[in-house]
Every structure is written in structure tokens, then in C-alpha cells.
Write an enzyme that holds these catalytic residues in place. Structure first.
Site, PDB file in Angstrom:
ATOM      1  N   TYR A 257      43.314  32.291  48.213  1.00  0.00           N
ATOM      2  CA  TYR A 257      42.525  33.246  47.428  1.00  0.00           C
ATOM      3  C   TYR A 257      43.417  34.306  46.765  1.00  0.00           C
ATOM      4  O   TYR A 257      43.325  34.542  45.560  1.00  0.00           O
ATOM      5  CB  TYR A 257      41.540  33.994  48.336  1.00  0.00           C
ATOM      6  CG  TYR A 257      40.418  33.171  48.904  1.00  0.00           C
ATOM      7  CD1 TYR A 257      39.165  33.172  48.310  1.00  0.00           C
ATOM      8  CD2 TYR A 257      40.607  32.402  50.050  1.00  0.00           C
ATOM      9  CE1 TYR A 257      38.122  32.425  48.843  1.00  0.00           C
ATOM     10  CE2 TYR A 257      39.575  31.643  50.578  1.00  0.00           C
ATOM     11  CZ  TYR A 257      38.335  31.661  49.974  1.00  0.00           C
ATOM     12  OH  TYR A 257      37.312  30.928  50.484  1.00  0.00           O
ATOM     13  N   LEU A 407      37.133  38.293  56.207  1.00  0.00           N
ATOM     14  CA  LEU A 407      36.528  38.788  54.973  1.00  0.00           C
ATOM     15  C   LEU A 407      35.925  40.161  55.256  1.00  0.00           C
ATOM     16  O   LEU A 407      35.380  40.398  56.339  1.00  0.00           O
ATOM     17  CB  LEU A 407      35.426  37.851  54.472  1.00  0.00           C
ATOM     18  CG  LEU A 407      35.863  36.439  54.044  1.00  0.00           C
ATOM     19  CD1 LEU A 407      34.638  35.560  53.824  1.00  0.00           C
ATOM     20  CD2 LEU A 407      36.704  36.500  52.780  1.00  0.00           C
ATOM     21  N   HIS A 536      14.534  32.242  33.124  1.00  0.00           N
ATOM     22  CA  HIS A 536      15.148  31.525  32.003  1.00  0.00           C
ATOM     23  C   HIS A 536      15.328  32.477  30.823  1.00  0.00           C
ATOM     24  O   HIS A 536      14.428  33.241  30.513  1.00  0.00           O
ATOM     25  CB  HIS A 536      14.262  30.351  31.575  1.00  0.00           C
ATOM     26  CG  HIS A 536      14.780  29.628  30.361  1.00  0.00           C
ATOM     27  ND1 HIS A 536      15.832  28.741  30.430  1.00  0.00           N
ATOM     28  CD2 HIS A 536      14.397  29.680  29.054  1.00  0.00           C
ATOM     29  CE1 HIS A 536      16.080  28.273  29.219  1.00  0.00           C
ATOM     30  NE2 HIS A 536      15.220  28.823  28.363  1.00  0.00           N
TER      31      HIS A 536
END
Length: 556
Positions: A257, A407, A536
Site C-alpha cells: 500500500y 489499519l 442513478h
């Protein structure tokens, strides 16, 4: 202090105003880059890397009264002491106050920890600036919008660096304000365990006591033997975030990462990048299918090449603009120096992972044995005296130091979970439902199992594995952005419909993954997800297509 629900909410909102959400090698030979590397090339030729907790705190007057009464006759100074003030420690402190616990936190003069000061937060500032430079220099992309940029697109390195630095300072200040606003006692020194329920202020003889202690010391960059860090030409992510200069050619040791994100920054600002990866492929921790797409989108079109199955066994610093960095390259399998060694570059960034910051925590005073520095814990975040050992009463460890999931948002979830368990409310974090993201351009995000892991699980447990994919290329919003490259993939149990993992590469993947993480956390089936309505036109319809495909439905 007693706070009414309204007063506490107002105080918390004021304290947190402006805080961003946290999260946040196929061949041992070198692929040639597309452009020259000045004199260094010649030299190389010659010489041959939860449950969502309730953050809106709900202190009740009764809870505070109970705490006050308990503390009045208590043998301890506090209900809870937290050692470490990164995202995990901060989250634990806020939740402890929300539960009415008298709380103190040892910050070690590092409020915000790695994430805020040397990781998630400043790196996103650099990525944001570099991403805009990349976009404005991409003439073909701009022409698709009918936009034309006259002249050279330039950036001010010092101002880019200042933006990242100021962001970190602002967020750290806001975190400190939120602790004080909620009545957490902030102790600036580092904390050292000296015995059960006892923490000593580092550099003093003062000992503070608490019924329960939460360890949250975080982690530090891992530097392999033979690599000499000078902070100028050979450095870890801690120094790279300062952006003191932009080298023409950077070797990045490790392609996970952190390495990928810095490659994104450096190439956008004009550098050439060479990865040195010990595993058999670049981006080894990513899902194989996503990895292949990422290679086409993030590696091949850019001034990036790489070695795989190769160790950087010796790295000698250079001098900016005067003397190159020298890197000895050894085949990971044969342990022999490869023909391209030594490699000469302008700078080397070491991204070989992180190790727990537990050496100075005083664990030996409690008889605690670690595994490679990681404190062993059970699912309730209770510390064990050794791997597979017994629980040490009233002691918890969260975040990078326990190695469960390194994390920032996982640390925060674990901190909240530890407080729940301290309060007698049994809780365990579902780490399989915690998402992760790589903030490249485009982004990569994932939650749950990779396809390789899912296949092994299906074989071991005797169920049929299902797989469904969705694409950005037919998504109206992605096409409007001229960002139609990318995909999403859902892995699920065909027998139960439960989601096992989701992987996305494409524009705003880090935002799209949250819906998928919530589905895993809630146990929502693909049958249920396929019937949910998405706005949408939005990028979320890529996920809708993926879930509908899992049950044989088509999207319009």
C-alpha cells in the site's frame, strides 16, 4: 463534569469541526523505463514495496454519578488509562468518556500518532496535490472534456509539503481539543507499565493507577538489516512525507500500500520509479485479478519498472544532486547478486512494512512475552501473557501493537470494543468486515477474503464459491468523468448467499467499498443486496451491477 445530551453534542461538534474522516514480482530482471535517467543510467550500465461503534457519545447523568461515587471510594486514580494517542487510543478515550469512565491518556507528545502525523492524513494531502498535477498534465484526458491547458503545468514543492504539514497539525490540534472538551486528562509524557494497574510517566518517578489499562502504542517503520537510513537520500515514509525534494529517479523497496501510494505521488511530480520487491510479484497482498488490472493502470502506462524476487541487501546513502544511492540486489531464491547489481538511483524509499512500537512499553515488568514484538490478545483485546497463554487481568492492547489488522480505523474499532468489554458488555471486532484502501489514482479498495483465500475456505468447508464482477466501462457517471477503466468483484457463498469478499479498482473505490463492508458486517446476502436500489447515475451502480450479477440479474 456533568453534561446534558445537548451540551455534550454541541461541545463535541465544536471540538471536531473540520476533522477529516480517518480512515484513513514475476522476474528478477529490470523492465526498462521509457525515458532516460541521465548520468545514472551510464553508471548502471558500466556497473552492470465493527461493528460501527456509536461515536456520538451518550453519557447519562446516572452513569456519571455512578462513576463519581465509585471513584470517590476507589483505590485507583482513574477507571481507564490509555497509553498512546493515535487513532486507536483517541477513539478508546472518547468512548470511555461516553461510558462515564474517568479517563487519562498518555500521548507521548504525539497526539494523532502515525496516522495523523506521519501516515494516512499527510499522505492524502500529497496524493491530492500530485493527483491534480497528473490530471492537468494529461492532455489527452483533458481534450476529452474540451479543455486545453496552455503552457507547462508547474507545482511549488514547498507549498505542497506545507499543505500536508498544516493538515496534520490542524487535525492533531482538533483531536487534542476533543479530548479536553470531553474531560479526558491528557498526560503529555509517554507511559511505561510498571506493574498491575500502574503506569509511570516516562522520565519521572510519578506513577498513575487505573482499574483498567489499554495499550495503544502503534507501530514504526521496519528497516531491514543492511539498509542505512540518512533521512535525505535513503528514507522511510516518515521522512518522505516531508517532501524535502523530488528525486529524478527513486527506488521503492516494497510494493505494498505505502509503496504504491508514494509511486503515485512521485511519478505525478515527474520522478521515475523502480520497485524492488522480495515476493514473486509486485503488489503481492492484493487479489490476483485486481493486481493484474492495477499493473495495466498504475504500472505500465507510467515511468515505473521493477524487480521481483529480489532483496535489497545493502543500501548506501548518497548526496542529493552529487552522489547517487548504491543498492546491492540479491536474488531472493539463490541468494546470489544479480547482474544488474549494484543499482544506482537518486534516492531510495524503504516501504518494507511496519513493526509494533512495544520495546519501551515496560511489558517485561508484567511478564508479557511478545511474538516478533506483537502483544498477544484474545478477541476481546485482553492481553495474554504469551502466545496461547492466559489473560492478564485488566490489561488490553489495541491497534498495530497486537498485529490483528494494521489499519487506523481497525485500531479505533478495537479501542471502542475494548471499552465495551471493560464496561461488561462482551464484544468482538469482526476484522473480516473491516475495509482497506490504497489511495492511488485510480484507487484500490477491498474487504474480506481474496479469491485465493475464498477458494481455500470453500474447499475446506465444502461450499460452492460464487463470483460476480461489475465494470466501470458501462457506468454513466464514470464515463462522464472519462474514467471508465476499472472493475469490481464480489466473492460469495453460493449456498448461503453470504458475501465473503469484495475488491474494487477504479475511481472512488475507497468510497464504494463501504457499502460492501457493511453488507459483510450485517450478514446481508447477495439476494438481498441485488434488490436494493442505487441512485442513478452514480458510481455505486457498479456495485449494484456486481451484486445483481451474483444472482443472475442484469442491470440497465
Amino acid at each position: 463534569k456533568m453534561y446534558s445530551r445537548t451540551a455534550l453534542s454541541v461541545t463535541l461538534l465544536a471540538a471536531l469541526c473540520g476533522v477529516d474522516a480517518f480512515m484513513a514480482p514475476v522476474m528478477p530482471s529490470l523492465r526498462s523505463a521509457t525515458s532516460s535517467r541521465s548520468s545514472i543510467h551510464a553508471l548502471n550500465h558500466r556497473q552492470g514495496s465493527l461493528q460501527q461503534a456509536n461515536f456520538l457519545l451518550r453519557p447519562r447523568v446516572a452513569a456519571h454519578k455512578a462513576t463519581a461515587l465509585r471513584m470517590a471510594g476507589s483505590e485507583f486514580d482513574y477507571d481507564v488509562i490509555i497509553i498512546g494517542c493515535g487513532v486507536g487510543g483517541h477513539g478508546a478515550a472518547l468512548h470511555a468518556r461516553g461510558k462515564g469512565l474517568k479517563t487519562a491518556i498518555f500521548t507521548g507528545r504525539d497526539v494523532g500518532g502515525t496516522c495523523v502525523n506521519r501516515g494516512c492524513v499527510p499522505s492524502k494531502a500529497l496524493l491530492a496535490a500530485a493527483g491534480r498535477v497528473r490530471e492537468m498534465r494529461d492532455q489527452k484526458h483533458l481534450e476529452g472534456f474540451g479543455i486545453k491547458v496552455e503552457g507547462e503545468v508547474k507545482y511549488d514543492r514547498e507549498k505542497v509539503a506545507a499543505h500536508a504539514d498544516q493538515l496534520s497539525k490542524n487535525v492533531a490540534k482538533n483531536l487534542g481539543n476533543s479530548l479536553e472538551a470531553l474531560g479526558v486528562d491528557v498526560i503529555p509524557e509517554a507511559g511505561l507499565l510498571v506493574g498491575p494497574n500502574k503506569v509511570k510517566k516516562a522520565g519521572t518517578d510519578q506513577v498513575v493507577t487505573a482499574k483498567d489499562i489499554i495499550l495503544a502504542p502503534g507501530s514504526i517503520p521496519f528497516v531491514p538489516p543492511g539498509i542505512n537510513i540518512d533521512g535525505k537520500t535513503v528514507f522511510t515514509s516518515d521522512d518522505s512525507l516531508k517532501l524535502e525534494w523530488v528525486p529524478d529517479w527513486v527506488a521503492i523497496i516494497g510494493s505494498g500500500y505505502i509503496g504504491l501510494e508514494f509511486a503515485d505521488v512521485y511519478t505525478a511530480l515527474g520522478s521515475e520509479v523502480t520497485f524492488i520487491e522480495a515476493m514473486d510479484t509486485l503488489m503481492p497482498t492484493f487479489d490476483p485479478e485486481i493486481r493484474r488490472v492495477a499493473d495495466r493502470m498504475l504500472i505500465q502506462p507510467r515511468k515505473v519498472d521493477g524487480y521481483t524476487s529480489v532483496f535489497a541487501t545493502e543500501v548506501v546513502p548518497g548526496e542529493p544532486g552529487k552522489k547517487p544511492v548504491k543498492i546491492k540486489l540479491v536474488d531472493a531464491k539463490t541468494k546470489e547478486e544479480i547482474p544488474d547489481s549494484p543499482l544506482y538511483v537518486d534516492a531510495a524509499l524503504v516501504c518494507t512494512g511496519r513493526v509494533p512500537n512495544t520495546k519501551t512499553l515496560g511489558l517485561e515488568n508484567m511478564g508479557i512475552e511478545t511474538v516478533r514484538g506483537f502483544v498477544q490478545v484474545n478477541e476481546k483485546m485482553q492481553v495474554l501473557n504469551k502466545e496461547g497463554g492466559s489473560v492478564i487481568p485488566n490489561l488490553y492492547c489495541i491497534g498495530d501493537a497486537n498485529g490483528k489488522m494494521m489499519l487506523a480505523h481497525a485500531a479505533s474499532a478495537q479501542g471502542i470494543s475494548a471499552v465495551e468489554n471493560i464496561c461488561g458488555h462482551p464484544h468482538a471486532v469482526d476484522h473480516n468486515a473491516i475495509p482497506a484502501a490504497c489511495f492511488t489514482h485510480p484507487e484500490i479498495a477491498m474487504v474480506g477474503l481474496t479469491e485465493e483465500q475464498a477458494k481455500k475456505k470453500a474447499e475446506a468447508e465444502g461450499f460452492t464459491l460464487g463470483k460476480s464482477t461489475g465494470s466501470f466501462r458501462a457506468n454513466s457517471k464514470a464515463l462522464a468523468e472519462l474514467e471508465g477503466t476499472g472493475m469490481a468483484k464480489c466473492l460469495f457463498n453460493k449456498d448461503t448467499g453470504k458475501v465473503l469478499g469484495v475488491h474494487i479498482i477504479g475511481i472512488h473505490a475507497s468510497d464504494l467499498i463501504q457499502e460492501c463492508a457493511n453488507a459483510i458486517a450485517a450478514g446481508t446476502t447477495v439476494q438481498e443486496l441485488s434488490m436494493m436500489v442505487h441512485t442513478h447515475p452514480t458510481l455505486s451502480e457498479v456495485i449494484d451491477e456486481t451484486f445483481k450479477g451474483a444472482v443472475g440479474m442484469s442491470t440497465h
